[in-house]
Design a protein around this motif. Structure first.
Motif, short mmCIF file in Angstrom:
data_model
loop_
_atom_site.label_atom_id
_atom_site.label_comp_id
_atom_site.label_asym_id
_atom_site.label_seq_id
_atom_site.Cartn_x
_atom_site.Cartn_y
_atom_site.Cartn_z
N LEU A 190 3.24 -2.07 -6.47
CA LEU A 190 3.74 -0.98 -6.87
C LEU A 190 3.69 -0.78 -8.59
CD1 LEU A 190 6.70 0.95 -6.64
CD2 LEU A 190 7.69 -1.53 -7.34
N LEU A 191 3.41 -2.06 -9.03
CA LEU A 191 3.16 -1.96 -10.46
C LEU A 191 1.84 -1.29 -10.95
CD1 LEU A 191 5.00 -2.95 -12.89
CD2 LEU A 191 3.39 -5.06 -12.70
N ALA A 192 0.86 -1.53 -10.02
CA ALA A 192 -0.49 -0.93 -10.12
C ALA A 192 -0.49 0.53 -9.94
CB ALA A 192 -1.56 -1.69 -9.30
N GLY A 193 0.28 0.83 -8.94
CA GLY A 193 0.55 2.31 -8.58
C GLY A 193 0.93 3.28 -9.70
N ALA A 194 1.70 2.50 -10.39
CA ALA A 194 2.75 3.32 -11.46
C ALA A 194 1.51 3.51 -12.56
CB ALA A 194 3.78 2.31 -12.05
N GLY A 195 0.97 2.39 -12.76
CA GLY A 195 -0.35 2.64 -13.75
C GLY A 195 -1.63 3.80 -13.43
N VAL A 196 -1.63 3.80 -11.93
CA VAL A 196 -2.45 4.91 -11.63
C VAL A 196 -1.73 6.18 -11.69
CG1 VAL A 196 -3.63 6.06 -9.49
CG2 VAL A 196 -3.80 3.52 -10.01
N GLY A 197 -0.57 6.28 -11.46
CA GLY A 197 0.30 7.53 -11.74
C GLY A 197 0.06 8.06 -13.13
N LEU A 198 0.24 6.98 -14.15
CA LEU A 198 -0.01 7.39 -15.38
C LEU A 198 -1.15 7.99 -15.86
CD1 LEU A 198 2.18 4.56 -17.37
CD2 LEU A 198 2.87 7.11 -17.06
N TRP A 199 -2.31 7.32 -15.19
CA TRP A 199 -3.54 8.01 -15.44
C TRP A 199 -3.80 9.31 -15.00
CZ3 TRP A 199 -5.67 2.54 -14.50
CH2 TRP A 199 -6.39 1.98 -15.56
N LEU A 200 -3.10 9.49 -13.78
CA LEU A 200 -3.22 10.80 -13.21
C LEU A 200 -2.51 11.76 -13.80
CD1 LEU A 200 -2.52 10.13 -9.47
CD2 LEU A 200 -4.83 10.83 -10.33
N LYS A 201 -1.44 11.42 -14.66
CA LYS A 201 -0.59 12.26 -15.21
C LYS A 201 -1.13 12.78 -16.82
CE LYS A 201 3.81 11.96 -15.67
NZ LYS A 201 5.30 11.64 -15.96
N ALA A 202 -1.83 11.81 -17.31
CA ALA A 202 -2.83 12.09 -18.37
C ALA A 202 -3.88 12.85 -18.06
CB ALA A 202 -3.28 10.63 -19.25
N ALA A 236 0.74 -1.13 -0.01
CA ALA A 236 0.03 0.00 0.05
C ALA A 236 0.86 1.16 0.09
CB ALA A 236 -0.85 0.10 1.19
N ALA A 237 1.76 1.24 0.73
CA ALA A 237 2.91 2.28 0.90
C ALA A 237 3.47 2.42 -0.36
CB ALA A 237 3.86 2.09 1.77
N LEU A 238 4.06 1.54 -1.05
CA LEU A 238 4.61 1.61 -2.29
C LEU A 238 3.94 1.81 -3.45
CD1 LEU A 238 6.88 -1.80 -2.42
CD2 LEU A 238 7.66 0.57 -2.45
N PHE A 239 2.52 1.61 -3.47
CA PHE A 239 1.30 1.94 -4.31
C PHE A 239 1.14 3.41 -4.22
CE2 PHE A 239 -3.04 3.10 -5.24
CZ PHE A 239 -3.42 2.46 -6.45
N ILE A 240 1.00 3.88 -3.27
CA ILE A 240 0.83 5.53 -3.11
C ILE A 240 2.13 6.26 -3.72
CG2 ILE A 240 0.57 7.56 -1.46
CD1 ILE A 240 -1.11 5.51 0.11
N LEU A 241 3.38 6.00 -3.19
CA LEU A 241 4.71 6.31 -3.48
C LEU A 241 4.66 6.23 -5.09
CD1 LEU A 241 7.18 7.76 -2.48
CD2 LEU A 241 8.50 5.22 -2.73
N ALA A 242 4.56 5.07 -5.68
CA ALA A 242 4.53 5.04 -7.18
C ALA A 242 3.69 5.96 -7.75
CB ALA A 242 4.43 3.65 -7.39
N ALA A 243 2.33 5.97 -7.48
CA ALA A 243 1.37 6.76 -7.94
C ALA A 243 1.94 8.30 -7.93
CB ALA A 243 0.34 6.64 -7.34
N VAL A 244 2.28 8.69 -6.88
CA VAL A 244 2.74 10.24 -6.62
C VAL A 244 3.87 10.34 -7.66
CG1 VAL A 244 3.57 11.75 -5.25
CG2 VAL A 244 1.69 10.52 -4.45
N VAL A 245 5.01 9.39 -7.50
CA VAL A 245 6.21 9.85 -8.18
C VAL A 245 6.26 9.84 -9.92
CG1 VAL A 245 8.40 8.74 -9.07
CG2 VAL A 245 7.68 8.91 -6.30
N VAL A 246 5.34 9.01 -10.23
CA VAL A 246 4.91 8.84 -11.68
C VAL A 246 4.20 9.89 -12.29
CG1 VAL A 246 3.89 7.38 -13.71
CG2 VAL A 246 5.33 6.23 -11.84
N ALA A 247 3.24 10.29 -11.49
CA ALA A 247 2.21 11.26 -11.68
C ALA A 247 2.80 12.86 -11.77
CB ALA A 247 1.08 11.62 -10.70
N TYR A 248 4.04 12.99 -10.85
CA TYR A 248 4.59 14.14 -10.69
C TYR A 248 5.88 14.35 -11.32
CZ TYR A 248 1.08 16.04 -7.67
OH TYR A 248 -0.13 16.36 -7.31
N THR A 249 6.38 13.15 -12.00
CA THR A 249 7.98 13.15 -12.87
C THR A 249 7.68 14.01 -14.30
OG1 THR A 249 8.20 11.03 -11.96
CG2 THR A 249 9.50 11.80 -13.92
#
Length: 189
Positions: free
Chosen positions: A123-135, A50-63
């Motif tokens: 972690l992988l799912a969080g990266a996917g959510v981060g890409l949705w947020l960036k889009a 859960a922590a990795l999910f949130i971290l990955a989503a935030v990092v991918v969304a703001y990179t």
């Protein structure tokens, strides 16, 4: 191709193309990982996941947000000779170019479940959510600017790389009615 024209792919579609495979591979890997006890136990694995999910989503969304914003601000109008690539073609090209990396990430997420259950998949799912947020962020920028942002296909490279990578020098803009994708890269309704 027409004289002087170039093939253009939507920036938001390229960003969004990896979201669904990363999300579904992550959910599937996390689901399988929960079934394994792992070295740390399920409870610790899920909490770490859960922590990795949130971290990955935030990092991918703001990179690279500054780079995307600079490209959007400096976008020139597309010419009449430019060829706009369909959403389905852009998504298919991105997924074909990255299928080995997606499969490798899925296998790594499954393998990590033997140590920390479900964490790799989350972690992988969080990266996917981060890409949705960036889009989604790109879609809001496109609506605010009242222009869709496009990048040259040849600058994406043979493997349909990042639309804000080093080879990308500038972007092109069209009106919001151009192409078959809505602002943010989703299918037009």
């Amino acid at each position: 191709m027409a004289r002087g024209g170039q093939g253009l792919a939507r920036v938001a579609v390229v960003v969004r193309a990896g979201a669904a495979p990363l999300w579904w591979f992550g959910v599937f890997a996390a689901g399988i990982g929960v079934l394994l006890p792992g070295l740390t136990g399920r409870r610790i694995g899920v909490m770490a996941g859960a922590a990795l999910f949130i971290l990955a989503a935030v990092v991918v969304a703001y990179t690279r947000r500054k780079r995307y914003a600079a490209l959007v601000r400096s976008a020139a109008r597309a010419s009449k000779q430019d060829v706009l690539q369909d959403r389905a073609v852009t998504v298919r090209n991105w997924r074909r170019g990255h299928r080995r990396w997606l499969l490798l990430a899925f296998v790594a997420a499954l393998g990590s479940s033997f140590a920390v259950p479900a964490a790799g998949g989350m972690l992988l799912a969080g990266a996917g959510v981060g890409l949705w947020l960036k889009a989604g962020w790109l879609g809001r920028r496109e609506r605010a600017e009242e222009a869709l942002i496009w990048v040259r296909v040849d600058w994406l490279g043979r493997r349909a790389g990042a639309p804000a990578g080093k080879p990308v020098k500038a972007c092109r803009a069209t009106g919001v009615a151009a192409g078959d994708a809505a602002p943010g890269g989703a299918r037009r309704r």
